[in-house]
Write a protein that holds these residues in place. Structure first.
Motif, PDB file in Angstrom:
ATOM      1  N   THR A 164      -5.947 135.384  79.107  1.00  0.00           N
ATOM      2  CA  THR A 164      -6.647 136.424  80.384  1.00  0.00           C
ATOM      3  C   THR A 164      -5.864 135.521  81.371  1.00  0.00           C
ATOM      4  OG1 THR A 164      -7.903 137.516  79.054  1.00  0.00           O
ATOM      5  CG2 THR A 164      -7.886 138.098  81.455  1.00  0.00           C
ATOM      6  N   HIS A 165      -5.609 136.278  82.196  1.00  0.00           N
ATOM      7  CA  HIS A 165      -4.494 135.357  83.179  1.00  0.00           C
ATOM      8  C   HIS A 165      -6.036 136.465  85.069  1.00  0.00           C
ATOM      9  CE1 HIS A 165      -2.992 135.929  87.806  1.00  0.00           C
ATOM     10  NE2 HIS A 165      -2.704 134.360  87.132  1.00  0.00           N
ATOM     11  N   SER A 166      -6.450 135.305  85.721  1.00  0.00           N
ATOM     12  CA  SER A 166      -7.532 135.691  86.887  1.00  0.00           C
ATOM     13  C   SER A 166      -7.485 134.863  88.143  1.00  0.00           C
ATOM     14  CB  SER A 166      -8.344 135.065  86.354  1.00  0.00           C
ATOM     15  OG  SER A 166      -9.034 136.006  84.588  1.00  0.00           O
ATOM     16  N   LYS A 200      -5.455 148.697  80.031  1.00  0.00           N
ATOM     17  CA  LYS A 200      -6.235 149.823  79.632  1.00  0.00           C
ATOM     18  C   LYS A 200      -4.944 151.035  79.433  1.00  0.00           C
ATOM     19  CE  LYS A 200     -10.087 149.882  83.071  1.00  0.00           C
ATOM     20  NZ  LYS A 200     -10.555 150.371  83.903  1.00  0.00           N
ATOM     21  N   GLU A 201      -5.108 151.610  78.297  1.00  0.00           N
ATOM     22  CA  GLU A 201      -4.019 152.110  77.476  1.00  0.00           C
ATOM     23  C   GLU A 201      -2.899 151.908  77.578  1.00  0.00           C
ATOM     24  OE1 GLU A 201      -4.829 156.187  79.111  1.00  0.00           O
ATOM     25  OE2 GLU A 201      -6.790 156.392  78.544  1.00  0.00           O
ATOM     26  N   GLY A 202      -2.133 150.729  76.976  1.00  0.00           N
ATOM     27  CA  GLY A 202      -1.238 150.017  77.465  1.00  0.00           C
ATOM     28  C   GLY A 202      -0.624 149.453  78.977  1.00  0.00           C
ATOM     29  N   ASP A 203      -1.377 149.545  79.618  1.00  0.00           N
ATOM     30  CA  ASP A 203      -1.410 149.666  81.070  1.00  0.00           C
ATOM     31  C   ASP A 203      -1.674 148.506  81.316  1.00  0.00           C
ATOM     32  OD1 ASP A 203       0.144 149.303  83.335  1.00  0.00           O
ATOM     33  OD2 ASP A 203      -1.425 151.050  84.627  1.00  0.00           O
ATOM     34  N   HIS A 204      -1.541 147.365  81.992  1.00  0.00           N
ATOM     35  CA  HIS A 204      -1.720 145.712  82.637  1.00  0.00           C
ATOM     36  C   HIS A 204      -2.535 145.991  83.682  1.00  0.00           C
ATOM     37  CE1 HIS A 204      -1.197 143.631  79.042  1.00  0.00           C
ATOM     38  NE2 HIS A 204       0.241 144.655  78.824  1.00  0.00           N
ATOM     39  N   GLN A 205      -3.661 146.388  84.836  1.00  0.00           N
ATOM     40  CA  GLN A 205      -3.674 146.136  85.563  1.00  0.00           C
ATOM     41  C   GLN A 205      -4.880 145.159  86.106  1.00  0.00           C
ATOM     42  OE1 GLN A 205      -5.866 149.539  85.565  1.00  0.00           O
ATOM     43  NE2 GLN A 205      -4.230 150.970  85.937  1.00  0.00           N
ATOM     44  N   TYR A 206      -5.234 144.281  86.765  1.00  0.00           N
ATOM     45  CA  TYR A 206      -5.647 143.629  87.678  1.00  0.00           C
ATOM     46  C   TYR A 206      -6.773 144.490  88.219  1.00  0.00           C
ATOM     47  CZ  TYR A 206      -2.629 139.783  87.023  1.00  0.00           C
ATOM     48  OH  TYR A 206      -2.290 138.914  85.847  1.00  0.00           O
ATOM     49  N   GLU A 207      -8.314 144.303  87.921  1.00  0.00           N
ATOM     50  CA  GLU A 207      -9.750 144.973  88.611  1.00  0.00           C
ATOM     51  C   GLU A 207     -10.327 143.466  88.286  1.00  0.00           C
ATOM     52  OE1 GLU A 207     -11.307 147.219  86.031  1.00  0.00           O
ATOM     53  OE2 GLU A 207      -9.861 148.797  85.809  1.00  0.00           O
ATOM     54  N   ILE A 208     -11.148 143.271  89.063  1.00  0.00           N
ATOM     55  CA  ILE A 208     -12.738 142.716  89.995  1.00  0.00           C
ATOM     56  C   ILE A 208     -13.773 142.686  88.381  1.00  0.00           C
ATOM     57  CG2 ILE A 208     -15.017 142.724  91.102  1.00  0.00           C
ATOM     58  CD1 ILE A 208     -13.355 142.931  93.631  1.00  0.00           C
ATOM     59  N   CYS A 209     -13.773 141.066  87.759  1.00  0.00           N
ATOM     60  CA  CYS A 209     -14.756 141.426  86.611  1.00  0.00           C
ATOM     61  C   CYS A 209     -15.931 140.540  87.002  1.00  0.00           C
ATOM     62  CB  CYS A 209     -14.281 140.780  85.376  1.00  0.00           C
ATOM     63  SG  CYS A 209     -13.757 138.719  86.281  1.00  0.00           S
ATOM     64  N   ARG A 210     -16.026 140.243  87.642  1.00  0.00           N
ATOM     65  CA  ARG A 210     -16.654 139.362  88.401  1.00  0.00           C
ATOM     66  C   ARG A 210     -17.397 139.257  90.023  1.00  0.00           C
ATOM     67  NH1 ARG A 210     -20.015 134.315  85.876  1.00  0.00           N
ATOM     68  NH2 ARG A 210     -22.121 134.140  86.383  1.00  0.00           N
ATOM     69  N   LYS A 211     -19.080 138.746  90.534  1.00  0.00           N
ATOM     70  CA  LYS A 211     -18.920 138.864  92.076  1.00  0.00           C
ATOM     71  C   LYS A 211     -20.377 137.593  91.835  1.00  0.00           C
ATOM     72  CE  LYS A 211     -17.068 143.092  94.482  1.00  0.00           C
ATOM     73  NZ  LYS A 211     -17.411 144.536  95.687  1.00  0.00           N
ATOM     74  N   ARG A 212     -20.234 136.720  92.327  1.00  0.00           N
ATOM     75  CA  ARG A 212     -21.290 135.886  92.757  1.00  0.00           C
ATOM     76  C   ARG A 212     -20.918 135.759  94.266  1.00  0.00           C
ATOM     77  NH1 ARG A 212     -18.405 132.420  88.517  1.00  0.00           N
ATOM     78  NH2 ARG A 212     -16.699 133.649  89.005  1.00  0.00           N
TER      79      ARG A 212
END
Length: 573
Positions: A164-166, A200-212
């Protein structure tokens, strides 16, 4: 360091007025401090911001944001010539429409990704393709989101874990602190945001997964995320702490206040220049066999019988744990003696973050501190110079040897827990600047060591050798201190020279010592000199304030409001 003044030739390209034809570059989008941004932290974070951004992955390319919200690229061609400024990206929002904004900021976490803040509180993640290659370069937004109050991008990294790219981004804010009634009224926030590729449903999107979030009371000199996103390093005058931990402690304190009246301290402590003495009152039925005290160079743990630790945590500074002792006094109190490794260093706290103890300062220590400060109001140079061990008077030092913050701390925070895993008190080793030597590694930071300047490379994957000394700039620590109007400092990634610029016009370049082609002798000592270091001075043909400053192995880039100056330093051979 031997110094020789050598005339420099440089090449410049003017950035046309924003009133020019479409496609031309506008002036730099400088944002000046408002009346409510009056603290030293505001000045350091935003007033001294470097508006020129060097692409460390393609060092012939620099970028800035103009007043129309366009990201403009200038690329070196033909060694000392610059291409015409070209627009590579345009911010969707109108920057001039927002009154409460900061300067736009850019960071290049990889050769194909860019993180960008427009200064209004919105973060952009942009996929660029291979920069520097006009055929494949195309800036495309893959993520953008409003993240609260305005911020600047302090650092960002791109990495892949488990396929997974982050992209992790460090956002810096200076915010009003309603609870601060004695200080500046502001606190500094570092928000560590991780954006990951989601399917998501075959579509690649970038979302925030964590905040510190971490908070402190001073703008960090240096703050950077580790290349794999597993940790964070901060070099600052005042410490940073996890907001989650602080909220947890506040909640626990509120519960304790509700249940009981204010409790007495669990322990008392005193200190001298050499040691620390801790006193703990223990119950009458406790014997010596019931007490366990564990010392290590960085930590202490005290337990009574099988109860949870009475005091435990990381000490403010290192101790000689093999020389530390404890005894039971006649009044049934436990007395612990810690021997300081750094003699003379006064500890502001015993255990980092622990508020269960109370510092006791005897009258002699209070008098000693007062005497140390007397020179600030004394009209006499040194009334008793023959006195044994005379006190140090600031008037005896050269003016350039004094600087505001005489101590800073370098800390590493674990990415999962935000707990401090490593801490170093830098003492009087003043922070000077940071530089990206290898874009795949963390930025290096440069510290003053006596008269010299030493460059340090963080190695988060080497816990036993986490900071490596990689270069020395002779006499730079002393020389830079004499430049009262300095604004930016930098060095070449190959360490061949260091440089600094003043607020207006002048740029100073300090080459590393190089072998001489002719024989040269020292006039006083008669010995042959094998190497000579040179100082070079350039005066820019402009009176506009310098807003940006970047160094590569061969060139210096100096940005004013309307002009980019290209200074050729090394031949590249």
């Amino acid at each position: 360091m031997a110094a020789a003044l050598v005339p420099l030739a440089w090449r410049t390209r003017s950035l046309p007025s924003p009133l020019g034809a479409v496609g031309r570059a506008g002036a730099v989008a400088e944002v000046k401090l408002r009346d409510d941004q009056y603290t030293l932290d505001h000045m350091r974070a935003f007033g001294m911001y470097n508006y020129l951004h060097l692409d460390s992955w393609s060092q012939d390319n620099v970028y800035y944001v103009d007043q129309s919200g366009r990201v403009m690229n200038l690329s070196v061609t033909l060694d000392t010539a610059l291409q015409k400024p070209r627009e590579v990206f345009r911010l969707p929002a109108d920057l001039t429409a927002c009154d409460n904004r900061l300067c736009a900021s850019i960071y290049f976490p990889s050769s194909t990704w860019v993180t960008l803040s427009d200064g209004t509180g919105r973060l952009y993640l942009i996929k660029t393709g291979k920069r520097g290659d006009s055929a494949s370069e195309k800036w495309e937004i893959v993520f953008n989101e409003e993240l609260g109050s305005p911020f600047i991008v302090a650092h960002s990294v791109s990495f892949v874990k488990s396929g997974t790219h982050s992209v992790a981004v460090l956002l810096l804010r200076v915010e009003k602190d309603e609870l601060d009634t004695k200080g500046s009224g502001f606190h500094v926030t570092l928000e560590w945001v991780t954006i990951a590729e989601m399917s998501k449903e075959g579509d690649h999107q970038y979302e925030i997964c964590r905040k510190r979030v971490l908070q402190g009371k001073s703008v960090p000199h240096y703050a950077a995320i580790e290349p794999n996103g597993d940790g964070l390093m901060i070099l600052s005058y005042k410490p940073f702490k996890s907001v989650q931990e602080e909220e947890k402690k506040l909640a626990e304190n509120d519960d304790a206040k509700t249940a009981n009246e204010k409790k007495d301290p669990l322990y008392y402590w005193q200190q001298t220049e050499d040691d620390v003495t801790i006193t703990i009152h223990v119950p009458q039925d406790i014997t010596k066999d019931d007490i366990k005290v564990h010392f290590s160079p960085e930590n202490i743990c005290v337990t009574l019988k099988d109860q949870p630790p009475l005091m435990e945590g990381r000490l403010h500074s290192s101790v000689d744990h093999e020389s530390c002792t404890w005894i039971i006094k006649e009044n049934k109190s436990l007395e612990i003696s810690l021997i300081k490794k750094n003699e003379g260093l006064r500890w502001p706290e015993l255990i980092i973050g622990d508020t269960n103890g109370e510092l006791i300062m005897d009258p002699s220590q209070a008098t000693e501190i007062s005497e140390c400060l007397m020179h600030l109001t004394s009209e006499e140079m040194n009334p008793n110079p023959e006195k044994e061990n005379p006190p140090c008077n600031a008037q005896e030092l050269e003016e350039c040897d004094a600087f505001l913050e005489d101590s800073a701390t370098l800390c590493r925070f674990d990415g999962d827990t935000l707990q401090v895993t490593h801490v170093i008190n830098l003492g009087s080793n003043q922070y000077l600047f940071s530089v990206v030597v290898d874009p795949r590694e963390m930025p290096c930071f440069c510290l003053r060591h006596d008269v010299d300047a030493l460059l340090w490379q963080p190695h988060p994957d080497q816990p036993e050798n986490m900071w490596e000394h990689i270069a020395t700039f002779n006499a730079l620590g002393y020389v830079q201190a004499s430049k009262q109007d300095k604004k930016f400092m930098a060095c070449a990634p190959d360490y061949s020279y260091s440089a600094l610029c003043e607020c207006l016009r002048r740029v100073f370049i300090y080459r590393q010592p190089a072998p001489l082609s002719t024989v040269l002798y020292n006039r006083k000592e008669g010995r042959q000199v094998g190497q000579v270091a040179k100082q070079l001075v350039a005066t820019l043909e402009a009176n506009d304030p310098i807003l940006g400053f970047q160094a590569t192995n061969e060139r210096l880039f100096v940005l004013t409001t309307k002009t980019l100056f290209l200074i050729k330093v090394n031949t590249g051979n």
